[in-house]
Enzyme design. Structure first.
Site: not given
Length: 213
Positions: A69, A118, A122, A154, A191-193
């Site tokens: 991380e 992430d 773009k 997602d 995961t948390e997300y």
């Protein structure tokens, strides 16, 4: 949401070398010595707050897990969880994925996980995506032949891009799911997300991309 800066995170890492090994490049080729066993090493690139990697480690005690991380203010939350759980087969590294070949020897890693990376939507930021070909080059160097990258997101755009990137690289796509939580996959560790997005009705996309020797 912007992560609150935690300037004390570095001190906490230094105080817990059992879980956050210092000078990871010195461990290159020697990670089995760190874990004191010959179990396979699975690497999560972008481990976030640690829910996934700790859950996987508890579910699979015969596998060694390393979480990478870049954000110290995020990784310190993973360390706090790890100290509470005291899971022996997890180590955390506050390092950049671009430095993987400085941290791991060739063929040292058996699997890579990319969870909710992430998307860098773009076009000019394409090279920052963790499924871009230069990152695939790094994974291939440190991973054993025919190993897999397990990818969850997602973000439909990132998923479609990643499927193309994996295929263009010559990887084999397995177990592609366009709605993971409606599939029959067992033992999925969220995961948390993933918990957050799925609770709001968002689809979770997943695939396994295998390198060809």
């Amino acid at each position: 949401m912007r992560q609150r800066n935690k300037p004390w995170a570095g001190d906490m890492f230094a105080e817990n070398p059992a879980f956050v090994p210092s000078n990871p490049s010195d461990r290159k080729g020697k990670w089995k010595e760190v874990f004191h066993n010959d179990n396979p090493i699975h690497l999560e690139v972008g481990t976030g707050k640690g829910q996934f990697i700790i859950g996987m480690a508890k579910q699979n005690p015969d596998v060694n897990y390393i979480g990478l991380e870049l954000s110290s203010s995020v990784m310190v939350s993973a360390l706090e969880k790890l100290l509470e759980e005291d899971v022996p087969n997890v180590r955390l590294l506050n390092e950049n994925a671009e430095d993987l070949t400085s941290i791991f020897e060739e063929n040292e890693v058996s699997r890579v996980y990319l969870n909710f990376s992430d998307p860098w939507p773009k076009n000019r930021h394409e090279k920052r995506r963790l499924t871009y070909k230069t990152f695939l080059d790094l994974y291939r160097v440190v991973m054993k032949p025919n190993s897999e990258v397990h990818f969850k997101t997602d973000n439909q755009g990132l998923f479609e891009y990643s499927l193309h990137s994996f295929s263009a690289y010559g990887m084999t796509l397995n177990n592609v799911s366009l709605d993971l939580h409606q599939s029959k996959m067992e033992d999925n560790v969220m995961t948390e997300y993933e918990e957050k997005f799925s609770s709001k009705g968002s689809r979770i996309y997943r695939c396994e991309a295998q390198f060809r020797s």
